[in-house]
Design an enzyme around this catalytic site. Structure first.
Site, PDB file in Angstrom:
ATOM      1  N   TYR A 155       0.563  -1.141  -0.228  1.00  0.00           N
ATOM      2  CA  TYR A 155       0.098  -0.041   0.193  1.00  0.00           C
ATOM      3  C   TYR A 155       1.084   0.877  -0.066  1.00  0.00           C
ATOM      4  CZ  TYR A 155      -3.478   3.097   1.504  1.00  0.00           C
ATOM      5  OH  TYR A 155      -4.025   4.427   1.800  1.00  0.00           O
ATOM      6  N   LYS A 159       0.985   4.379  -2.775  1.00  0.00           N
ATOM      7  CA  LYS A 159       0.834   5.598  -2.862  1.00  0.00           C
ATOM      8  C   LYS A 159       2.111   6.814  -2.932  1.00  0.00           C
ATOM      9  CE  LYS A 159      -3.401   5.304  -1.434  1.00  0.00           C
ATOM     10  NZ  LYS A 159      -4.368   6.778  -1.793  1.00  0.00           N
TER      11      LYS A 159
HETATM   12  P1  NAD Z   1     -12.992   2.494   1.538  1.00  0.00           P
HETATM   13  O1  NAD Z   1     -13.031   1.650   1.514  1.00  0.00           O
HETATM   14  O2  NAD Z   1     -14.260   3.458   2.955  1.00  0.00           O
HETATM   15  O3  NAD Z   1     -13.656   3.048   0.030  1.00  0.00           O
HETATM   16  C1  NAD Z   1     -12.962   2.983  -1.030  1.00  0.00           C
HETATM   17  C2  NAD Z   1     -13.935   3.095  -1.875  1.00  0.00           C
HETATM   18  O4  NAD Z   1     -13.447   2.662  -2.546  1.00  0.00           O
HETATM   19  C3  NAD Z   1     -15.552   1.832  -2.372  1.00  0.00           C
HETATM   20  O5  NAD Z   1     -16.706   2.768  -2.443  1.00  0.00           O
HETATM   21  C4  NAD Z   1     -14.424   0.937  -2.907  1.00  0.00           C
HETATM   22  O6  NAD Z   1     -16.212   0.289  -4.090  1.00  0.00           O
HETATM   23  C5  NAD Z   1     -13.985   1.211  -4.142  1.00  0.00           C
HETATM   24  N1  NAD Z   1     -12.851   0.704  -5.034  1.00  0.00           N
HETATM   25  C6  NAD Z   1     -12.518  -0.058  -4.656  1.00  0.00           C
HETATM   26  N2  NAD Z   1     -12.020  -0.618  -5.498  1.00  0.00           N
HETATM   27  C7  NAD Z   1     -11.926  -0.193  -6.511  1.00  0.00           C
HETATM   28  C8  NAD Z   1     -12.409  -0.253  -7.918  1.00  0.00           C
HETATM   29  N3  NAD Z   1     -11.283  -0.808  -8.459  1.00  0.00           N
HETATM   30  N4  NAD Z   1     -12.634   0.841  -8.567  1.00  0.00           N
HETATM   31  C9  NAD Z   1     -13.122   1.363  -8.252  1.00  0.00           C
HETATM   32  N5  NAD Z   1     -14.254   1.317  -6.954  1.00  0.00           N
HETATM   33  C10 NAD Z   1     -13.283   1.050  -6.162  1.00  0.00           C
HETATM   34  O7  NAD Z   1     -11.998   3.461   2.171  1.00  0.00           O
HETATM   35  P2  NAD Z   1     -11.767   4.737   2.061  1.00  0.00           P
HETATM   36  O8  NAD Z   1     -10.947   4.797   3.623  1.00  0.00           O
HETATM   37  O9  NAD Z   1     -12.544   6.249   2.162  1.00  0.00           O
HETATM   38  O10 NAD Z   1     -10.305   5.195   1.704  1.00  0.00           O
HETATM   39  C11 NAD Z   1     -10.052   6.556   0.213  1.00  0.00           C
HETATM   40  C12 NAD Z   1      -9.346   6.963  -0.216  1.00  0.00           C
HETATM   41  O11 NAD Z   1      -8.147   7.460   0.851  1.00  0.00           O
HETATM   42  C13 NAD Z   1      -8.281   5.439  -0.326  1.00  0.00           C
HETATM   43  O12 NAD Z   1      -7.755   6.368  -1.980  1.00  0.00           O
HETATM   44  C14 NAD Z   1      -7.584   5.381   0.439  1.00  0.00           C
HETATM   45  O13 NAD Z   1      -6.384   4.948   0.329  1.00  0.00           O
HETATM   46  C15 NAD Z   1      -7.245   6.860   0.782  1.00  0.00           C
HETATM   47  N6  NAD Z   1      -6.803   7.050   2.187  1.00  0.00           N
HETATM   48  C16 NAD Z   1      -7.512   6.134   3.347  1.00  0.00           C
HETATM   49  C17 NAD Z   1      -6.999   6.443   4.538  1.00  0.00           C
HETATM   50  C18 NAD Z   1      -8.133   6.155   6.254  1.00  0.00           C
HETATM   51  O14 NAD Z   1      -7.676   6.151   7.229  1.00  0.00           O
HETATM   52  N7  NAD Z   1      -9.257   5.712   5.857  1.00  0.00           N
HETATM   53  C19 NAD Z   1      -6.177   6.920   4.712  1.00  0.00           C
HETATM   54  C20 NAD Z   1      -5.391   7.298   4.457  1.00  0.00           C
HETATM   55  C21 NAD Z   1      -5.581   7.613   2.954  1.00  0.00           C
END
Ligand code: NAD
Length: 264
Positions: A155, A159
Site C-alpha cells: 500500500y 501511494k
Molecule cells: P473505503 O473502503 O471506505 O472506500 C473505498 C471506495 O473505493 C469504495 O467505495 C470501493 O467500492 C471503491 N473502490 C475500491 N476499489 C475500486 C476499484 N477498483 N474501482 C472503483 N472503485 C473502487 O475507503 P476510504 O477510507 O474512504 O479510502 C478512500 C481513499 O483514501 C483511498 O484511496 C485510501 O487509500 C485513502 N486513505 C484512507 C485513509 C483512512 O484512514 N481511511 C488514510 C489515508 C488514505
C-alpha cells in the site's frame, strides 16, 4: 464556500467513506457529480441523495484499474455533460501483512487499483481537459505515501507512486492551466480502516480483547500530535479548496490532513 457552479467532477470511489464526503461537498459547492465506483449500488444511492438535494449527478459502475471501464466512464460523462473540469482519484484498496509473507497478488492489488487506476483516470480525463485549457486533478494519496509503515508495504509503495505521478503530471499539464495535487489523509474511520483494525486484532494477541474502534483510536493517540482522528469531511474540505479558482496557483503538492502525524 467555493463556487463550483457549472463544473463537472468525476469522483472515483464515491460510494463509501472519504469519496462519499468529497462528492457530497463538491455537490454542495455547485458541481455536477459523476460518482464512479466498483460498487455500482453505492454510487447509485449517493447520486439519489445528491438529486434529492436538488443537484445533478450520474452514477457509473467502474473498476478504475480497467482501461475499458475508465474510457466508458469518461465517454458517459462527456455524452451527458459535455465537459470534465474536476477529477478526484479517491478509489483505493489496502493489503495487509509483512512483505516477506505477501503473495504476488497481495502486492499487485494496491498497485493495480491505487496506482494504475490513478494513472488511467488521469490519462483519459486529461485528454478532455487539455483542449479547454483548464482542469483540476486531486489524487487521494496517504501519509503512507510519505513515510513507510510496517504491515502495509505494498500500500505504501502504491501511494509513494501516486505522489510521484502527481508531481510528474503537474509538470506536464501546467502549460494547459491544469493543476494536479495530492491530498494525504492520516487516520479516518472508514470500512478501509475497519479492515486494518480487524487484521491487527487477528494478528496481535495483545489486541484480541480490544474493540476495532479502540485499536484505531489508540493508534491515533499514539502517533498524532492533535490526538484525534480525521473525518471524511476534513479531507473533503481540502479537496474543495484545491479544485476551486482560489487554488489556481498551487500544483504538484502533496498536502497532509493528519493532525500532524507526518510533517513533510
Ligand atoms: P473505503 O473502503 O471506505 O472506500 C473505498 C471506495 O473505493 C469504495 O467505495 C470501493 O467500492 C471503491 N473502490 C475500491 N476499489 C475500486 C476499484 N477498483 N474501482 C472503483 N472503485 C473502487 O475507503 P476510504 O477510507 O474512504 O479510502 C478512500 C481513499 O483514501 C483511498 O484511496 C485510501 O487509500 C485513502 N486513505 C484512507 C485513509 C483512512 O484512514 N481511511 C488514510 C489515508 C488514505
Amino acid at each position: 464556500m467555493y463556487n463550483l457552479n457549472g463544473q463537472v467532477a468525476i469522483v472515483t470511489g464515491a460510494g463509501s467513506g472519504i469519496g462519499r464526503a468529497i462528492a457530497l461537498r463538491l455537490s454542495l459547492e455547485g458541481a455536477t457529480i459523476v460518482a464512479a465506483d466498483l460498487n455500482g449500488d453505492a454510487a447509485e444511492k449517493l447520486i439519489e441523495e445528491i438529486k434529492g438535494l436538488g443537484r445533478r449527478g450520474l452514477a457509473v459502475q467502474v473498476d478504475v484499474s480497467s482501461e475499458k471501464d475508465v474510457e466508458r466512464t469518461v465517454k458517459e460523462t462527456m455524452d451527458n455533460f459535455a465537459q470534465i473540469g474536476i477529477l478526484v482519484n479517491n478509489a483505493g484498496t489496502g493489503s495487509m501483512g509483512l512483505i516477506i509473507d505477501q503473495s504476488e497478488e497481495d502486492w499487485e492489488r494496491p498497485m493495480r487499483v491505487n496506482l494504475r487506476g490513478t494513472f488511467l483516470c488521469c490519462r483519459t480525463v486529461a485528454k478532455e481537459m487539455i483542449p479547454r485549457r483548464r482542469g483540476r486533478i486531486v489524487n487521494i494519496a496517504s501519509i503512507a505515501g510519505k513515510s513507510g509503515e510496517e504491515f502495509i508495504g505494498a500500500y505504501c509503495a502504491s501511494k509513494f507512486g501516486v505522489i510521484g505521478l502527481t508531481q510528474a503530471l503537474a509538470k506536464e499539464l501546467g502549460r494547459y492551466r491544469i493543476t494536479v495535487n495530492a491530498v494525504c489523509p492520516g487516520y479516518v474511520w472508514t470500512p478501509m480502516w475497519e479492515d486494518l483494525a480487524k487484521w491487527f486484532k487477528e494478528n496481535f494477541p495483545s489486541l484480541a480483547d480490544k474493540s476495532l474502534q479502540d485499536i484505531f483510536e489508540n493508534r491515533v493517540k499514539s502517533v498524532t500530535p492533535l490526538r484525534r482522528p480525521q473525518t471524511p469531511e476534513d479531507i473533503a474540505s481540502l479537496v474543495a479548496f484545491l479544485v476551486s479558482e482560489e487554488a489556481g496557483n498551487i500544483t504538484g503538492q502533496s498536502i497532509n490532513v493528519d493532525g500532524g502525524a507526518v510533517m513533510h
